[in-house]
Design an enzyme around this catalytic site. Structure first.
Site, PDB file in Angstrom:
ATOM      1  N   LYS A  90       0.827  -1.217   0.000  1.00  0.00           N
ATOM      2  CA  LYS A  90       0.000   0.000   0.000  1.00  0.00           C
ATOM      3  C   LYS A  90       0.861   1.267   0.000  1.00  0.00           C
ATOM      4  CE  LYS A  90      -2.572  -0.036   3.667  1.00  0.00           C
ATOM      5  NZ  LYS A  90      -2.289  -1.297   4.338  1.00  0.00           N
TER       6      LYS A  90
ATOM      7  N   ARG B 167      -9.892   2.240   8.869  1.00  0.00           N
ATOM      8  CA  ARG B 167      -9.528   0.847   9.122  1.00  0.00           C
ATOM      9  C   ARG B 167     -10.643   0.087   9.825  1.00  0.00           C
ATOM     10  NH1 ARG B 167      -3.716   1.524   9.056  1.00  0.00           N
ATOM     11  NH2 ARG B 167      -2.506  -0.331   9.360  1.00  0.00           N
TER      12      ARG B 167
ATOM     13  N   ARG C 242      10.788  -6.460   5.120  1.00  0.00           N
ATOM     14  CA  ARG C 242      10.718  -5.020   5.423  1.00  0.00           C
ATOM     15  C   ARG C 242      11.207  -4.755   6.844  1.00  0.00           C
ATOM     16  NH1 ARG C 242       5.035  -1.941   5.330  1.00  0.00           N
ATOM     17  NH2 ARG C 242       4.880  -2.645   7.468  1.00  0.00           N
TER      18      ARG C 242
ATOM     19  N   ARG D 226      11.399  -1.304  11.676  1.00  0.00           N
ATOM     20  CA  ARG D 226      10.129  -0.941  12.319  1.00  0.00           C
ATOM     21  C   ARG D 226       9.814  -1.921  13.425  1.00  0.00           C
ATOM     22  NH1 ARG D 226       4.991   0.584   8.599  1.00  0.00           N
ATOM     23  NH2 ARG D 226       3.914  -0.494  10.297  1.00  0.00           N
TER      24      ARG D 226
ATOM     25  N   ARG E 262      -1.224  -8.173  13.336  1.00  0.00           N
ATOM     26  CA  ARG E 262      -1.730  -7.111  12.452  1.00  0.00           C
ATOM     27  C   ARG E 262      -2.551  -7.706  11.306  1.00  0.00           C
ATOM     28  NH1 ARG E 262       3.465  -4.797  11.047  1.00  0.00           N
ATOM     29  NH2 ARG E 262       2.383  -3.621   9.447  1.00  0.00           N
TER      30      ARG E 262
HETATM   31  P1  AMP Z   1       0.527   1.204   9.116  1.00  0.00           P
HETATM   32  O1  AMP Z   1       1.778   2.013   8.963  1.00  0.00           O
HETATM   33  O2  AMP Z   1      -0.583   1.698   8.265  1.00  0.00           O
HETATM   34  O3  AMP Z   1       0.772  -0.273   8.970  1.00  0.00           O
HETATM   35  O4  AMP Z   1       0.028   1.423  10.638  1.00  0.00           O
HETATM   36  C1  AMP Z   1       0.827   1.013  11.722  1.00  0.00           C
HETATM   37  C2  AMP Z   1      -0.014   0.968  12.991  1.00  0.00           C
HETATM   38  O5  AMP Z   1      -0.583   2.247  13.257  1.00  0.00           O
HETATM   39  C3  AMP Z   1      -1.206   0.029  12.934  1.00  0.00           C
HETATM   40  O6  AMP Z   1      -0.860  -1.302  13.232  1.00  0.00           O
HETATM   41  C4  AMP Z   1      -2.123   0.643  14.011  1.00  0.00           C
HETATM   42  O7  AMP Z   1      -1.674   0.318  15.306  1.00  0.00           O
HETATM   43  C5  AMP Z   1      -1.881   2.138  13.820  1.00  0.00           C
HETATM   44  N1  AMP Z   1      -2.861   2.718  12.856  1.00  0.00           N
HETATM   45  C6  AMP Z   1      -2.598   3.278  11.638  1.00  0.00           C
HETATM   46  N2  AMP Z   1      -3.717   3.704  11.044  1.00  0.00           N
HETATM   47  C7  AMP Z   1      -4.733   3.402  11.882  1.00  0.00           C
HETATM   48  C8  AMP Z   1      -6.147   3.555  11.842  1.00  0.00           C
HETATM   49  N3  AMP Z   1      -6.767   4.094  10.770  1.00  0.00           N
HETATM   50  N4  AMP Z   1      -6.868   3.105  12.907  1.00  0.00           N
HETATM   51  C9  AMP Z   1      -6.278   2.571  13.972  1.00  0.00           C
HETATM   52  N5  AMP Z   1      -4.965   2.371  14.075  1.00  0.00           N
HETATM   53  C10 AMP Z   1      -4.177   2.776  13.054  1.00  0.00           C
END
Ligand code: AMP
Length: 186
Positions: free
Chosen positions: A13, A88, A127, A133, A144
């Protein structure tokens, strides 16, 4: 152009969002990146969010909605944006709909990137090694993925019913996938 990118962790993404935003000259709003900035800035939101992020769980809806409402009302959003990682959950999608209705705006499309499960875990482990990360460890990755399928995947149906959903095969060369997305968006 106002877009949402949906897809399980590891589907690419972020990578695709970066390329597509350049093509259409729109903003790339990644809630994961915004939250990671809040954490490095040591803000109250960052401190609260980190607890959930480190466990591979979702940050509570009300925090995300407040954060995104503030962001979407900023002037630079008028040239269009791509939402990466938001909404989400169904409550977040409902909240987004309300915010957009209030400012008389609407989405153009929701891109759903798909890939098979094994490939996703392989990409995420890779990654994690490269990015460092803290939530890219095998255990948190599995959590996740679980969260995606239980809480985020229902959004596919939600946006399909609104006639906004476009499915894109996320397997293959990065360039090829970008072309598929751009072509589908016409
Ligand atoms: P990402 O970088 O999009 O994989 O997001 C990393 C982490 O941020 C996720 O595992 C969630 O803990 C938090 N996060 C990001 N976007 C959201 C969202 N829209 N709602 C809730 N948690 C989020």
């Amino acid at each position: 152009m106002r877009l949402i990118f949906l897809g399980p962790p590891g589907v690419g993404k972020g990578t695709q969002a970066n390329r597509v935003k350049d093509h259409f000259n729109i903003l790339h709003l990644s809630t994961g990146d915004i939250l990671r900035d809040e954490i490095s800035g040591g803000t109250d939101l960052g401190k609260e969010a980190q607890i959930f992020m480190d466990r591979g769980e979702l940050v509570p809806d009300h925090l995300l909605l407040k954060m995104m409402e503030q962001r979407l009302l900023q002037d630079d959003c008028s040239r269009g944006y791509l939402l990466d990682g938001f909404p989400r959950t169904i409550p977040q999608a409902d909240g987004l709909k309300e915010i957009l209705e209030r400012i008389d705006s609407k989405l153009d499309a929701v891109i759903s990137l798909t890939a098979n499960q094994e490939e996703l875990v392989r990409r995420l482990v890779l990654r994690g090694k490269q990015s460092g990360r803290s939530d890219d460890t095998p255990e948190v990755i599995r959590q996740r993925q679980k969260v995606y399928w239980s809480q985020t995947a229902p959004l596919l149906e939600y946006y399909r019913k609104e006639n906004l959903l476009i499915d894109i095969d996320g397997m293959g060369e990065i360039d090829e996938i970008t072309k598929r997305i751009i072509k589908a968006l016409g």
